[in-house]
Write an enzyme that holds these catalytic residues in place. Structure first.
Site, PDB file in Angstrom:
ATOM      1  N   GLU A  55      -4.629  -3.122 -38.064  1.00 12.84           N
ATOM      2  CA  GLU A  55      -3.779  -3.112 -37.563  1.00 12.84           C
ATOM      3  C   GLU A  55      -2.464  -1.751 -38.284  1.00 12.84           C
ATOM      4  O   GLU A  55      -1.641  -2.263 -38.400  1.00 12.84           O
ATOM      5  CB  GLU A  55      -2.768  -4.378 -36.821  1.00 12.84           C
ATOM      6  CG  GLU A  55      -4.470  -4.806 -36.054  1.00 12.84           C
ATOM      7  CD  GLU A  55      -3.516  -6.432 -36.148  1.00 12.84           C
ATOM      8  OE1 GLU A  55      -2.790  -6.885 -35.757  1.00 12.84           O
ATOM      9  OE2 GLU A  55      -4.774  -7.197 -35.660  1.00 12.84           O
ATOM     10  N   HIS A 103      -3.514  -7.163 -30.294  1.00 12.36           N
ATOM     11  CA  HIS A 103      -2.843  -8.130 -31.017  1.00 12.36           C
ATOM     12  C   HIS A 103      -2.146  -9.178 -29.495  1.00 12.36           C
ATOM     13  O   HIS A 103      -0.794  -8.686 -30.331  1.00 12.36           O
ATOM     14  CB  HIS A 103      -2.556  -7.674 -32.483  1.00 12.36           C
ATOM     15  CG  HIS A 103      -1.696  -9.757 -33.340  1.00 12.36           C
ATOM     16  ND1 HIS A 103      -2.320  -9.131 -34.397  1.00 12.36           N
ATOM     17  CD2 HIS A 103      -2.076 -10.192 -32.826  1.00 12.36           C
ATOM     18  CE1 HIS A 103      -2.200 -10.489 -34.989  1.00 12.36           C
ATOM     19  NE2 HIS A 103      -2.257 -10.807 -33.777  1.00 12.36           N
ATOM     20  N   ARG A 148      -7.620 -13.009 -37.079  1.00  8.33           N
ATOM     21  CA  ARG A 148      -7.344 -11.883 -37.869  1.00  8.33           C
ATOM     22  C   ARG A 148      -7.913 -10.897 -38.494  1.00  8.33           C
ATOM     23  O   ARG A 148      -9.543 -11.203 -38.411  1.00  8.33           O
ATOM     24  CB  ARG A 148      -7.488 -12.297 -39.467  1.00  8.33           C
ATOM     25  CG  ARG A 148      -5.401 -13.731 -38.862  1.00  8.33           C
ATOM     26  CD  ARG A 148      -4.470 -12.560 -39.094  1.00  8.33           C
ATOM     27  NE  ARG A 148      -3.016 -12.941 -39.261  1.00  8.33           N
ATOM     28  CZ  ARG A 148      -2.625 -13.061 -37.959  1.00  8.33           C
ATOM     29  NH1 ARG A 148      -2.983 -13.561 -36.683  1.00  8.33           N
ATOM     30  NH2 ARG A 148      -1.331 -14.315 -37.808  1.00  8.33           N
TER      31      ARG A 148
HETATM   32  C1  8YV Z   1       2.054 -12.827 -34.361  1.00  8.78           C
HETATM   33  C2  8YV Z   1       0.216 -14.876 -34.624  1.00  8.78           C
HETATM   34  O1  8YV Z   1       2.395 -14.127 -35.021  1.00  8.78           O
HETATM   35  O2  8YV Z   1       0.639 -16.434 -34.551  1.00  8.78           O
HETATM   36  C3  8YV Z   1       0.187 -15.241 -35.407  1.00  8.78           C
HETATM   37  O3  8YV Z   1      -0.431 -15.534 -36.291  1.00  8.78           O
HETATM   38  O4  8YV Z   1      -0.963 -13.745 -34.920  1.00  8.78           O
HETATM   39  C4  8YV Z   1       1.116 -13.599 -33.356  1.00  8.78           C
HETATM   40  O5  8YV Z   1       0.878 -15.096 -32.612  1.00  8.78           O
HETATM   41  C5  8YV Z   1       2.980 -12.244 -33.791  1.00  8.78           C
HETATM   42  O6  8YV Z   1       2.719 -11.023 -32.932  1.00  8.78           O
HETATM   43  C6  8YV Z   1       4.512 -12.603 -33.663  1.00  8.78           C
HETATM   44  O7  8YV Z   1       4.533 -11.636 -34.879  1.00  8.78           O
END
Ligand code: 8YV
Length: 318
Positions: free
Chosen positions: A259, A277, A230
């Protein structure tokens, strides 16, 4: 009467399955939200969301029949888990199914930034090869890799780097007795002993700016930072400054503080690999994440239990 509520955008298959199997409604935007919450919202038992939106304390309190929040994604820091626990609401996420793809991305970014794959691609496309050879880069195999956060994703990353003969160390809130890797007692200690520092911890307030100026200084002029976790874990302002001044050797970043905003200074640096991402973004993994989210909704609606509750739920259950 609709017992399932979709909160925020979700992928197409999941949205369709929620609608077809449970006649799920989508939480309306601000203008119509109050009327919804005073009407159909009163019956909602399960809220399905993703980390992009989450279910706030305010929304948890505004849904009097709410029993479960099903989060699409491994990260769930946008859902107020404390408020959920206080209200007896259970929360699930979609762990495991994305670990391989996220770990693959960490490995890919590391090889890219240390060996200059993206920079080399730009070099060839610019026609610079005719004027001389590409500069020598850094060896990946055998490097010292520090992993910040040895959860499921951190462990999957470690496995990949072990195959490259790398020395692995880690820092986490606590030392794991079952881990063969050296434990560093702080992020600074981890960074000081690593050629590559890979950020793999969960987001949220508890890990905010875990990688700060001091950690970047400890990583030093020959160290690289990789972040597939993150943006909130890294002090981005400090990172930009340290990269601009050559205080670390380079970075591979899949996540950012705001982002889709990427600090413009980073666009000019050849020793920084930027990705949007995309770590879990494969057809296979995203489908698996949708399946796990839907399986949680079904399990809750039929058996009153979640299949993959988040760790806080297990701790709260004691
Ligand atoms: C997002 C992610 O969920 O799972 C997570 O924590 O950061 C990613 O896999 C993905 O962008 C789906 O919204």
């Amino acid at each position: 009467m609709s017992l399932v509520l979709q909160v925020g955008a979700l992928p197409q298959w999941l949205t369709g399955a929620l609608r077809d199997e449970y006649r799920a409604l989508v939480l309306p935007d601000d203008g119509e939200r109050d009327a919804f919450l005073a009407g159909p919202g009163r019956d909602v038992r399960v809220a399905a969301t993703s980390v992009a939106t989450g279910v706030s304390r305010e929304l948890i309190l505004a849904l009097p029949s709410l029993e479960a929040v099903v989060n699409y994604g491994a990260g769930y820091e946008t859902t107020d888990v404390h408020a959920a626990i206080e209200r007896g609401v259970v929360v699930s996420n979609t762990p495991d199914v994305l670990s391989d793809c996220v770990a693959d991305t960490a490995l890919g970014l590391t090889i890219d930034v240390l060996r200059g794959l993206s920079a080399g691609d730009r070099f060839v496309r610019r026609g610079d090869w005719a004027d001389g050879a590409f500069p020598l880069m850094r060896k990946v195999s055998g490097a010292r890799v520090g992993i910040l956060g040895l959860g499921r994703i951190g462990r999957a990353i470690a496995t990949r780097f072990q195959a490259l003969g790398c020395t692995i160390s880690y820092h986490d809130r606590r030392e794991f007795e079952d881990s063969p890797f050296a434990y560093a007692s702080s992020p600074v200690e981890l960074a000081a002993g690593a050629d590559v520092l890979i950020v793999a911890a969960a987001g949220g307030p508890a890990t905010h700016h875990l990688v700060d100026q001091a950690v970047l200084e400890a990583l030093g002029t020959t160290g690289y930072l990789i972040n597939i976790a993150r943006g909130s874990l890294v002090d981005e302002e400090a990172l930009v400054k340290v990269l601009m001044e050559g205080g670390i050797a380079g970075a591979g970043l899949d996540v950012f503080a705001h982002e889709p905003h990427v600090p413009p200074e980073l666009l000019t640096l050849d020793n920084v690999v930027l990705s949007p991402h995309l770590a879990s973004g494969t057809v296979e993994t995203r489908a698996a994440m949708e399946e796990v989210a839907m399986a949680n909704v079904r399990a809750y609606m039929t058996e009153g239990r979640l299949l993959t509750p988040v760790p806080e739920m297990q701790r709260a259950a004691g």
